[in-house]
Design a protein around this motif. Structure first.
Motif, mmCIF file in Angstrom:
data_model
loop_
_atom_site.group_PDB
_atom_site.id
_atom_site.type_symbol
_atom_site.label_atom_id
_atom_site.label_comp_id
_atom_site.label_asym_id
_atom_site.label_seq_id
_atom_site.Cartn_x
_atom_site.Cartn_y
_atom_site.Cartn_z
ATOM 1 N N ALA A 1 53.005 79.937 28.592
ATOM 2 C CA ALA A 1 53.094 81.384 28.794
ATOM 3 C C ALA A 1 52.641 81.793 30.192
ATOM 4 N N CYS A 2 51.462 81.295 30.638
ATOM 5 C CA CYS A 2 50.918 81.791 31.909
ATOM 6 C C CYS A 2 50.796 80.687 32.966
ATOM 7 N N ARG A 3 51.257 79.458 32.669
ATOM 8 C CA ARG A 3 51.250 78.334 33.623
ATOM 9 C C ARG A 3 49.835 77.899 34.025
ATOM 10 N N HIS A 4 48.861 78.309 33.272
ATOM 11 C CA HIS A 4 47.484 77.895 33.555
ATOM 12 C C HIS A 4 47.307 76.429 33.140
ATOM 13 N N ILE A 5 46.712 75.617 34.041
ATOM 14 C CA ILE A 5 46.471 74.208 33.752
ATOM 15 C C ILE A 5 44.996 74.020 33.402
ATOM 16 N N TYR A 6 44.751 73.386 32.265
ATOM 17 C CA TYR A 6 43.373 73.209 31.820
ATOM 18 C C TYR A 6 43.239 71.864 31.124
ATOM 19 N N THR A 7 42.011 71.384 31.026
ATOM 20 C CA THR A 7 41.743 70.106 30.362
ATOM 21 C C THR A 7 40.835 70.342 29.168
ATOM 22 N N VAL A 8 41.009 69.456 28.169
ATOM 23 C CA VAL A 8 40.163 69.489 26.977
ATOM 24 C C VAL A 8 39.553 68.102 26.824
ATOM 25 N N LEU A 9 38.257 68.057 26.563
ATOM 26 C CA LEU A 9 37.532 66.791 26.512
ATOM 27 C C LEU A 9 38.057 65.885 25.404
ATOM 28 N N HIS A 10 38.308 66.439 24.241
ATOM 29 C CA HIS A 10 38.806 65.631 23.125
ATOM 30 C C HIS A 10 40.272 65.960 22.907
ATOM 31 N N ARG A 11 41.112 64.924 22.958
ATOM 32 C CA ARG A 11 42.546 65.099 22.869
ATOM 33 C C ARG A 11 42.950 65.586 21.476
ATOM 34 N N THR A 12 43.656 66.687 21.445
ATOM 35 C CA THR A 12 44.158 67.232 20.182
ATOM 36 C C THR A 12 45.635 67.551 20.351
ATOM 37 N N PRO A 13 46.403 67.587 19.254
ATOM 38 C CA PRO A 13 47.848 67.892 19.363
ATOM 39 C C PRO A 13 48.104 69.252 19.998
ATOM 40 N N LEU A 14 47.210 70.190 19.735
ATOM 41 C CA LEU A 14 47.353 71.529 20.313
ATOM 42 C C LEU A 14 45.988 71.998 20.810
ATOM 43 N N ALA A 15 45.993 72.692 21.957
ATOM 44 C CA ALA A 15 44.747 73.258 22.480
ATOM 45 C C ALA A 15 45.014 74.665 22.981
ATOM 46 N N ARG A 16 44.069 75.547 22.732
ATOM 47 C CA ARG A 16 44.260 76.950 23.067
ATOM 48 C C ARG A 16 44.024 77.196 24.554
#
Ligand SMILES: [Zn+2]
Length: 75
Positions: free
Chosen positions: A47-62
């Protein structure tokens, strides 16, 4: 010059223990870093092209900016 038999035994033991401890600490540090990098997942918001990382890999991240659920970009 008399050599103390106790120091003859203790000194190499202390050096060996120090070397083992240093090796264990280095090994732990390397493994911890690898695991951290492996579990980290990169996401790009559709939606907004924001790039972010999540420490624990999940199928979907908000997305932290707009709240849209996104799939990870790379393995
Ligand atoms: Zn977003």
């Amino acid at each position: 010059m008399p050599v103390d038999p106790l120091s003859l035994f203790v000194l190499p033991l202390m050096i060996a223990l120090a070397a083992l401890f240093a090796a264990a600490a280095a090994y732990d540090f390397i493994i911890f870093r690898r695991r951290k990098n492996r579990n980290k997942a990169v996401y790009r918001c559709d939606a907004c092209r924001h790039i972010y990382t999540v420490l624990h890999r999940t199928p979907l991240a908000r997305c932290p900016q707009c709240g849209k659920q996104n799939e990870p970009v790379r393995e």
